[in-house]
Design an enzyme around this catalytic site. Structure first.
Site, mmCIF file in Angstrom:
data_model
loop_
_atom_site.group_PDB
_atom_site.id
_atom_site.type_symbol
_atom_site.label_atom_id
_atom_site.label_comp_id
_atom_site.label_asym_id
_atom_site.label_seq_id
_atom_site.Cartn_x
_atom_site.Cartn_y
_atom_site.Cartn_z
ATOM 1 N N PRO A 181 -21.538 9.694 -6.640
ATOM 2 C CA PRO A 181 -21.172 9.151 -7.959
ATOM 3 C C PRO A 181 -21.242 7.635 -8.059
ATOM 4 C CG PRO A 181 -19.468 10.649 -7.129
ATOM 5 C CD PRO A 181 -20.425 10.424 -6.016
ATOM 6 N N PHE A 182 -21.184 6.932 -6.914
ATOM 7 C CA PHE A 182 -21.157 5.468 -6.956
ATOM 8 C C PHE A 182 -22.319 4.874 -6.159
ATOM 9 C CE2 PHE A 182 -16.840 7.045 -7.554
ATOM 10 C CZ PHE A 182 -16.540 6.465 -8.786
ATOM 11 N N SER A 183 -23.465 5.529 -6.270
ATOM 12 C CA SER A 183 -24.666 5.048 -5.607
ATOM 13 C C SER A 183 -25.041 3.670 -6.157
ATOM 14 C CB SER A 183 -25.791 6.042 -5.860
ATOM 15 O OG SER A 183 -27.005 5.558 -5.346
ATOM 16 N N GLU A 190 -16.469 7.355 -3.352
ATOM 17 C CA GLU A 190 -15.040 7.108 -3.622
ATOM 18 C C GLU A 190 -14.812 6.005 -4.647
ATOM 19 O OE1 GLU A 190 -10.853 6.156 -1.223
ATOM 20 O OE2 GLU A 190 -12.725 6.329 -0.112
ATOM 21 N N LYS A 208 -9.181 11.278 1.321
ATOM 22 C CA LYS A 208 -8.739 11.523 2.696
ATOM 23 C C LYS A 208 -8.877 13.012 2.933
ATOM 24 C CE LYS A 208 -7.724 8.008 5.191
ATOM 25 N NZ LYS A 208 -9.065 7.482 4.981
#
Length: 423
Positions: free
Chosen positions: A209-211, A227, A243
C-alpha cells in the site's frame, strides 16, 4: 499553477510512462497504493517532480523548522522523509554509528508538477499541464536491465545476532524493557544499479500500500512498505502499527493454516498489544482528552510476501497542535523501537552495529488541505549513487518468550523481496 483533468483509456500504461518520465527529474516522489485502497488513504498513484523549493534538516530543531517551511508554502503538496535518528533531537539520545548512506535526517520539497492518477482519470498541476500530458504520452517505456554490480553482505553475522538477542532478552528479564526491535543491515559498498529498474522489480515482487520511488539528486529510497506510521485527516490522527508476521502458503489451505496460526499465536498477539499501548500513549500527547481509541485490533492483512497483524489507533487532535508537533509526539514509529520507548532506543543504539538513518523513519507527504500520510520505512532499499553505498535493514520484535532462531528467520522473510530483486 494550472490544473488539468484528463480521461485515461489505459491508466496502467499511462502510469508506467509517467514513472519513466518522472525519473529524469532531480526530485521525484512516486507513491503507488497498488490497489490497497482503504478508508484512510485516498490516493491511487501520486507523482511529484521538480523542485520549486526544498527543506533539508541541518541537525537541529528539524520539526520546528519543517513547520516554518510548511507554513511558508501553503496549499501545495510537500513530499519527503524523516529519518530515525531525529530521535536524538527529541530525546537525550545519540547515534554512535557512522552515516554511511550520507542521507540527511529529513528532506522535503515543493514540486513543480504533481499528478494524481486514478483508474480512469488523471489530474495534473503545474505551469503547463497539457504539455506534461503530451510528454508523458510520448514517453516510451524502456525495458531496462538492473545492472547491479556489488557484493551484498550482512553487517551482523548470524552468531552476532544470536549474541545480541541473548543480551537484549537479559535486559527484558531484568525489567529494563519489555519489548525491543532488533534490526540488522545488509549492504554493498561501491555498488551500482539502475534504481528505477530496481524499484519496478521490487514493486512487482512485493506490491504494497505504501510503495514508493523517491529520488533527490543521486540519492534514492525504493520502498515496499506495508505499514502506515501516522496520518492526519482534518482533526483525526490515525496510526496502524504492524506486529505479527507469517509467510504466505504455497497452497490455499496452507495459506489459511498460516493465517490461523498467526491470529492465535500468544507471542504475536502480545507483541501487537504492547505496541498498541505504546502508540496509544504517544497519541495521548497530541489528543483531546478521552479521544484515543484502539478501534480495530489484530486485523490480518495479506500481502504478496507475508501475512501481517495490524491494529488501528485513532484520536482527535487537541487545539493548538501543529502538524509537525503531532508527528514529533509519535516519532519514531513505536513498532520499530520497543517499550518503554526511550529505554528501548538506548539499547538499540548500544547493541545494533549500524546506523538506521532513513530506515524505520517515515516517508510520505503533506497535502494542500493541511493533512498528511506517512508510512514506516521498512522493506526498503536505500541507495546513494554518488558514493555507491546500498543498504537495507530488516528486523523484528524481541520479547521474553521470543525464539532467536524464529526471529532470525523472520528477518530473512521480511527481506525476501529485496534479496530477490538483487539476486
Amino acid at each position: 499553477m494550472v490544473s488539468l483533468a484528463c480521461h485515461l483509456n489505459d491508466s496502467e500504461t499511462f502510469t508506467q510512462k509517467a514513472l519513466q518520465w518522472a525519473a529524469q527529474f532531480d526530485s521525484v516522489c512516486y507513491l503507488d497504493s497498488n490497489g490497497y485502497r482503504d478508508n484512510h488513504g485516498n490516493i491511487d498513484v501520486f507523482i511529484a517532480v521538480g523542485t520549486a523549493a526544498s527543506f533539508t534538516s541541518d541537525g537541529s530543531d528539524t520539526f520546528a523548522k519543517l513547520q516554518q517551511f510548511l507554513d511558508s508554502h501553503p496549499n501545495t503538496w510537500i513530499p519527503g522523509f524523516l529519518g530515525y535518528d531525529l530521535k536524538n533531537e527529541l530525546e537525550a539520545l545519540h547515534s554512535q554509528h557512522p552515516n554511511r548512506t550520507e542521507f540527511p535526517d529529513a528532506y522535503f520539497f515543493v514540486p513543480q508538477y504533481t499528478l494524481l492518477i486514478g483508474k480512469y482519470n488523471a489530474e495534473i498541476k503545474g505551469a503547463n499541464p497539457r504539455a506534461i500530458v503530451e510528454q508523458i504520452e510520448a514517453t516510451e517505456i524502456q525495458e531496462e536491465s538492473l545492472d547491479f554490480k556489488g557484493q551484498l553482505r550482512s553487517r551482523m553475522s548470524r552468531s552476532a545476532y544470536f549474541s545480541v538477542f541473548d543480551q537484549l532478552q537479559h535486559h527484558i528479564r531484568k525489567g529494563d524493557i519489555y519489548e525491543v526491535n532488533l534490526c540488522q543491515e545488509f549492504f554493498a559498498e561501491r555498488a551500482s544499479l539502475n534504481p528505477l529498474e530496481a524499484y519496478r522489480r521490487l514493486n512487482e515482487v512485493s506490491p504494497t500500500p505504501f510503495s514508493c520511488f523517491f529520488k533527490f539528486g543521486q540519492k534514492y529510497i525504493l520502498s515496499a512498505s506495508p505499514e502506515r506510521f501516522l496520518s492526519k485527516n482534518g482533526r483525526i490522527l490515525l496510526s496502524q502499527p504492524i506486529k505479527g508476521t507469517a509467510p504466505r502458503g504455497k497452497t490455499a489451505s496452507e495459506d489459511e493454516q498460516l493465517k490461523s496460526a498467526l491470529i492465535s499465536s500468544p507471542k504475536e498477539i502480545s507483541e501487537n498489544i504492547m505496541i498498541v499501548d505504546l502508540v496509544r500513549n504517544d497519541l495521548t500527547r497530541s489528543a483531546q482528552p478521552g479521544t484515543v481509541k484502539a478501534s480495530d485490533l489484530l486485523q490480518i492483512h495479506s500481502f504478496k510476501q507475508v501475512h501481517q497483524l495490524i491494529s488501528t489507533i485513532t484520536c482527535q487532535i487537541r487545539e493548538g497542535m501543529s502538524s509537525t508537533d503531532t508527528i514529533a509526539n509519535t516519532f519514531p514509529p513505536g513498532s520499530m523501537t520497543g517499550a518503554p520507548k526511550i529505554s528501548a532506543m538506548q539499547l538499540i543504539d548500544r547493541h545494533e552495529n549500524s546506523r538506521r538513518g532513513v530506515y524505520s523513519g517515515a516517508l510520505g507527504y503533506f497535502s494542500p488541505q493541511g493533512n498528511y500520510d506517512f508510512s514506516v520505512v521498512i522493506r526498503t532499499m536505500i541507495y546513494n549513487g554518488e558514493n555507491g553505498y546500498l543498504s537495507f535493514h530488516t528486523g523484528g520484535a524481541i520479547t521474553d518468550g521470543a525464539d532467536p532462531e524464529k526471529e532470525y528467520n523472520e528477518c530473512l522473510l521480511k527481506g525476501k523481496a529485496l534479496f530477490e530483486v538483487l539476486k
